[in-house]
Design a protein around this motif. Structure first.
Motif, short mmCIF file in Angstrom:
data_model
loop_
_atom_site.label_atom_id
_atom_site.label_comp_id
_atom_site.label_asym_id
_atom_site.label_seq_id
_atom_site.Cartn_x
_atom_site.Cartn_y
_atom_site.Cartn_z
N ARG A 162 0.65 -1.10 -0.13
CA ARG A 162 -0.22 -0.04 -0.11
C ARG A 162 0.59 1.03 -0.02
O ARG A 162 2.31 0.87 0.41
CB ARG A 162 -0.58 0.26 1.09
CG ARG A 162 -0.23 -0.19 1.85
CD ARG A 162 -1.27 0.04 4.28
NE ARG A 162 -0.38 -0.08 4.83
CZ ARG A 162 -0.43 1.12 5.98
NH1 ARG A 162 -0.95 2.05 5.14
NH2 ARG A 162 -0.39 0.72 7.14
N VAL A 163 0.52 2.52 -0.34
CA VAL A 163 0.92 3.37 -0.39
C VAL A 163 0.67 4.51 0.70
O VAL A 163 -0.61 4.12 1.33
CB VAL A 163 1.16 4.17 -1.46
CG1 VAL A 163 0.65 5.89 -1.36
CG2 VAL A 163 0.91 4.09 -3.10
N VAL A 164 1.78 4.78 1.86
CA VAL A 164 1.44 5.34 2.59
C VAL A 164 2.43 7.03 2.18
O VAL A 164 3.56 7.27 1.50
CB VAL A 164 2.01 5.38 3.67
CG1 VAL A 164 2.24 5.61 4.98
CG2 VAL A 164 1.95 3.89 3.97
N ILE A 165 1.67 8.05 2.47
CA ILE A 165 1.73 8.91 2.58
C ILE A 165 1.93 9.98 3.82
O ILE A 165 0.75 10.19 5.28
CB ILE A 165 0.80 9.47 1.40
CG1 ILE A 165 1.32 9.37 0.24
CG2 ILE A 165 1.62 11.64 1.51
CD1 ILE A 165 -0.17 10.17 -0.79
N GLN A 166 3.16 10.89 3.99
CA GLN A 166 2.61 11.93 5.79
C GLN A 166 3.53 13.22 4.68
O GLN A 166 4.31 13.05 4.17
CB GLN A 166 4.09 11.21 6.29
CG GLN A 166 4.58 10.29 5.96
CD GLN A 166 6.18 10.28 7.84
OE1 GLN A 166 5.05 9.04 7.58
NE2 GLN A 166 6.60 10.29 8.08
N LEU A 167 2.99 14.22 5.85
CA LEU A 167 3.82 15.39 6.48
C LEU A 167 4.56 15.48 6.93
O LEU A 167 3.68 14.86 8.33
CB LEU A 167 2.89 16.37 6.06
CG LEU A 167 1.34 16.43 4.93
CD1 LEU A 167 0.30 16.97 4.96
CD2 LEU A 167 2.28 16.07 3.81
N ALA A 168 5.85 15.57 6.90
CA ALA A 168 6.84 15.94 8.06
C ALA A 168 6.86 18.01 8.41
O ALA A 168 6.81 17.85 7.09
CB ALA A 168 8.00 15.05 7.61
N PRO A 169 7.54 17.87 9.21
CA PRO A 169 8.60 19.21 9.13
C PRO A 169 9.67 19.24 8.48
O PRO A 169 10.30 18.47 8.42
CB PRO A 169 8.92 20.10 10.49
CG PRO A 169 8.16 17.85 11.58
CD PRO A 169 7.49 17.12 10.38
N ILE A 170 9.53 20.58 7.82
CA ILE A 170 10.96 20.70 7.11
C ILE A 170 11.98 21.00 7.96
O ILE A 170 12.07 22.10 9.08
CB ILE A 170 10.65 22.45 6.41
CG1 ILE A 170 9.83 21.67 4.81
CG2 ILE A 170 12.38 22.46 5.32
CD1 ILE A 170 9.60 23.26 4.76
N GLU A 171 12.94 20.27 8.00
CA GLU A 171 14.12 19.93 8.57
C GLU A 171 15.33 21.56 8.19
O GLU A 171 15.43 20.78 7.20
CB GLU A 171 14.86 19.31 8.78
CG GLU A 171 13.72 18.70 10.23
CD GLU A 171 14.41 16.27 10.43
OE1 GLU A 171 15.38 16.51 10.21
OE2 GLU A 171 13.47 16.51 10.32
N HIS A 172 15.26 22.17 8.64
CA HIS A 172 16.58 22.96 7.75
C HIS A 172 17.93 22.87 9.09
O HIS A 172 17.90 23.25 9.92
CB HIS A 172 16.05 24.77 8.42
CG HIS A 172 14.90 24.68 7.05
ND1 HIS A 172 15.20 25.25 6.25
CD2 HIS A 172 13.60 25.27 7.87
CE1 HIS A 172 13.66 25.03 5.51
NE2 HIS A 172 13.05 25.62 6.94
N GLU A 173 19.06 22.78 8.57
CA GLU A 173 20.55 22.38 8.23
C GLU A 173 20.51 23.46 9.43
O GLU A 173 20.55 25.15 8.66
CB GLU A 173 21.46 22.43 7.63
CG GLU A 173 22.46 21.71 7.65
CD GLU A 173 23.05 20.69 7.69
OE1 GLU A 173 23.76 20.18 8.80
OE2 GLU A 173 21.92 19.52 7.59
N GLN A 174 20.98 23.46 10.70
CA GLN A 174 21.93 25.24 11.39
C GLN A 174 23.40 24.56 11.34
O GLN A 174 24.34 23.85 10.92
CB GLN A 174 22.06 24.53 12.46
CG GLN A 174 19.66 24.83 13.00
CD GLN A 174 19.60 25.17 14.39
OE1 GLN A 174 20.05 24.79 15.07
NE2 GLN A 174 18.36 25.04 14.43
N SER A 175 23.10 26.33 10.52
CA SER A 175 24.89 25.84 10.83
C SER A 175 25.92 26.43 12.60
O SER A 175 25.35 26.38 13.01
CB SER A 175 25.62 27.30 9.85
OG SER A 175 25.00 27.56 8.97
N ALA A 176 27.37 25.87 12.10
CA ALA A 176 28.11 25.44 13.59
C ALA A 176 28.52 26.98 13.90
O ALA A 176 29.02 27.58 13.18
CB ALA A 176 28.64 23.87 13.05
#
Length: 103
Positions: free
Chosen positions: A89-103
């Motif tokens: 079966r196809v599973v679809i989900q929405l997920a928060p956008i993760e932004h790479e943080q600079s060190a």
């Protein structure tokens, strides 16, 4: 700043200042992921592209296109047909956008 050879981190750093380029990379990544999912599911089932096409009611070149990482025409209805043919079966989900943080 430490150097990295992680391709994902390098791409994120290169595209993070350009929202249009970031969107293009994201779209290409999704297309490649869908193509890879179809390929792995088909080969795990031990089917050729032609055999899967027959189960789905289409032609082998259509399956080949769907398994191409550069193809941009994936449709939910075709993915559902493929999943059904492979007893999945196809599973679809929405997920928060993760932004790479600079060190």
């Amino acid at each position: 700043m430490a150097k990295t050879s992680d391709a994902i981190k390098i791409i994120n750093k290169m595209t993070s200042s350009d929202p249009e380029l970031e969107a293009l990379v994201e779209s290409a990544s999704i297309n490649a992921e869908v193509a890879q999912l179809i390929y792995f599911a088909r080969t795990k089932a031990g089917l050729t592209q032609k055999q899967l096409a027959e189960l789905v009611g289409t032609k082998q070149p259509v399956i080949a296109r769907l398994e191409d990482a550069d193809y941009e025409g994936h449709s939910l209805s075709m993915l559902q047909k493929i999943a059904h043919a492979l007893n999945q079966r196809v599973v679809i989900q929405l997920a928060p956008i993760e932004h790479e943080q600079s060190a």
